[in-house]
Design a protein around this motif. Structure first.
Motif, short mmCIF file in Angstrom:
data_model
loop_
_atom_site.label_atom_id
_atom_site.label_comp_id
_atom_site.label_asym_id
_atom_site.label_seq_id
_atom_site.Cartn_x
_atom_site.Cartn_y
_atom_site.Cartn_z
N ILE A 1 43.43 32.40 34.65
CA ILE A 1 44.39 31.56 35.38
C ILE A 1 45.25 32.46 36.26
N LYS A 2 45.55 31.97 37.47
CA LYS A 2 46.37 32.77 38.39
C LYS A 2 47.28 31.85 39.19
N THR A 3 48.22 32.46 39.87
CA THR A 3 49.10 31.75 40.80
C THR A 3 49.61 32.76 41.81
N PHE A 4 50.43 32.30 42.73
CA PHE A 4 51.01 33.17 43.75
C PHE A 4 52.51 32.92 43.80
N ASP A 5 53.26 33.92 44.26
CA ASP A 5 54.71 33.76 44.43
C ASP A 5 55.01 32.57 45.31
N ASN A 6 56.00 31.80 44.91
CA ASN A 6 56.46 30.63 45.67
C ASN A 6 55.36 29.60 45.91
N TYR A 7 54.37 29.54 45.02
CA TYR A 7 53.28 28.56 45.11
C TYR A 7 53.40 27.64 43.90
N PRO A 8 53.48 26.32 44.07
CA PRO A 8 53.79 25.41 42.96
C PRO A 8 52.59 25.02 42.08
N PHE A 9 51.49 25.75 42.16
CA PHE A 9 50.30 25.39 41.39
C PHE A 9 49.76 26.58 40.61
N TRP A 10 49.12 26.25 39.48
CA TRP A 10 48.30 27.21 38.73
C TRP A 10 46.86 27.00 39.19
N LEU A 11 46.06 28.06 39.23
CA LEU A 11 44.68 28.00 39.71
C LEU A 11 43.75 28.69 38.72
N CYS A 12 42.53 28.21 38.64
CA CYS A 12 41.53 28.84 37.78
C CYS A 12 40.15 28.53 38.34
N ASP A 13 39.39 29.57 38.65
CA ASP A 13 38.04 29.40 39.20
C ASP A 13 36.99 29.36 38.09
N GLY A 14 35.92 28.65 38.37
CA GLY A 14 34.77 28.59 37.48
C GLY A 14 33.51 28.48 38.31
N THR A 15 32.36 28.46 37.64
CA THR A 15 31.09 28.30 38.35
C THR A 15 30.26 27.21 37.70
N ASP A 16 29.54 26.44 38.54
CA ASP A 16 28.66 25.40 38.03
C ASP A 16 27.32 26.02 37.65
N PRO A 17 26.37 25.24 37.13
CA PRO A 17 25.10 25.80 36.66
C PRO A 17 24.27 26.53 37.74
N GLU A 18 24.54 26.30 39.01
CA GLU A 18 23.79 27.01 40.05
C GLU A 18 24.63 28.09 40.73
N GLY A 19 25.79 28.40 40.17
CA GLY A 19 26.61 29.48 40.69
C GLY A 19 27.60 29.10 41.77
N ASN A 20 27.71 27.80 42.10
CA ASN A 20 28.71 27.36 43.06
C ASN A 20 30.09 27.49 42.44
N VAL A 21 31.04 27.99 43.20
CA VAL A 21 32.40 28.19 42.69
C VAL A 21 33.22 26.92 42.86
N PHE A 22 33.96 26.56 41.80
CA PHE A 22 34.94 25.47 41.89
C PHE A 22 36.26 26.02 41.38
N GLN A 23 37.32 25.32 41.69
CA GLN A 23 38.64 25.75 41.25
C GLN A 23 39.41 24.57 40.66
N LEU A 24 40.06 24.82 39.54
CA LEU A 24 41.00 23.85 38.98
C LEU A 24 42.36 24.18 39.54
N LYS A 25 43.12 23.15 39.90
CA LYS A 25 44.45 23.31 40.47
C LYS A 25 45.38 22.35 39.73
N SER A 26 46.47 22.92 39.17
CA SER A 26 47.38 22.11 38.38
C SER A 26 48.81 22.47 38.73
N LYS A 27 49.68 21.46 38.86
CA LYS A 27 51.09 21.71 39.19
C LYS A 27 51.75 22.49 38.06
N LYS A 28 52.65 23.39 38.47
CA LYS A 28 53.41 24.18 37.49
C LYS A 28 54.41 23.29 36.77
#
Length: 125
Positions: free
Chosen positions: A98-125
């Motif tokens: 899980i990651k975030t950035f300064d002054n950014y109101p969301f938490w982020l987390c990347d994952g990969t689907d079964p064929e290697g495509n990247v997706f990201q979860l985004k959730s408000k802090k």
């Protein structure tokens, strides 16, 4: 100037059914259209199309290998980021930290689907 709105992102897939099941089961996306080579999923304000790769590409493709690409699908989720990440990890989905950035109101987390495509979860802090 053309005014445009994103309507659909298309991912080319080795196995459309595996990807369809992944996105329906993990993100509760709804199937809009489906046939032998194509599935269209509703992802809120846009759709995700899954299109089977052409035969000429499938023959040259190692079915056990995922591919790097420059596309990331971002899903804003309605649960906290730790919970969303944990749910996917419990289903053996590869997830990064899980990651975030300064002054950014969301938490982020990347994952990969079964064929290697990247997706990201985004959730408000």
């Amino acid at each position: 100037m053309i005014n445009a709105q994103l309507e659909t992102i298309i991912l080319y897939a080795k196995n459309v059914q595996i990807l369809k099941n992944f996105y329906v089961e993990n993100f509760n996306l709804k199937v809009i259209e489906e046939d032998q080579i194509w599935v269209l999923l509703n992802a809120g304000s846009a759709n995700i199309g899954l299109h089977r790769m052409g035969e000429e590409y499938l023959e040259k493709t190692d079915t056990t290998r995922s591919y790097d690409n420059n596309t990331k699908i971002v899903f804003e989720i309605d649960v906290d980021i730790e919970s969303g990440r944990s749910q996917l990890i419990s289903k053996n989905v590869q997830m990064r930290e899980i990651k975030t950035f300064d002054n950014y109101p969301f938490w982020l987390c990347d994952g990969t689907d079964p064929e290697g495509n990247v997706f990201q979860l985004k959730s408000k802090k």
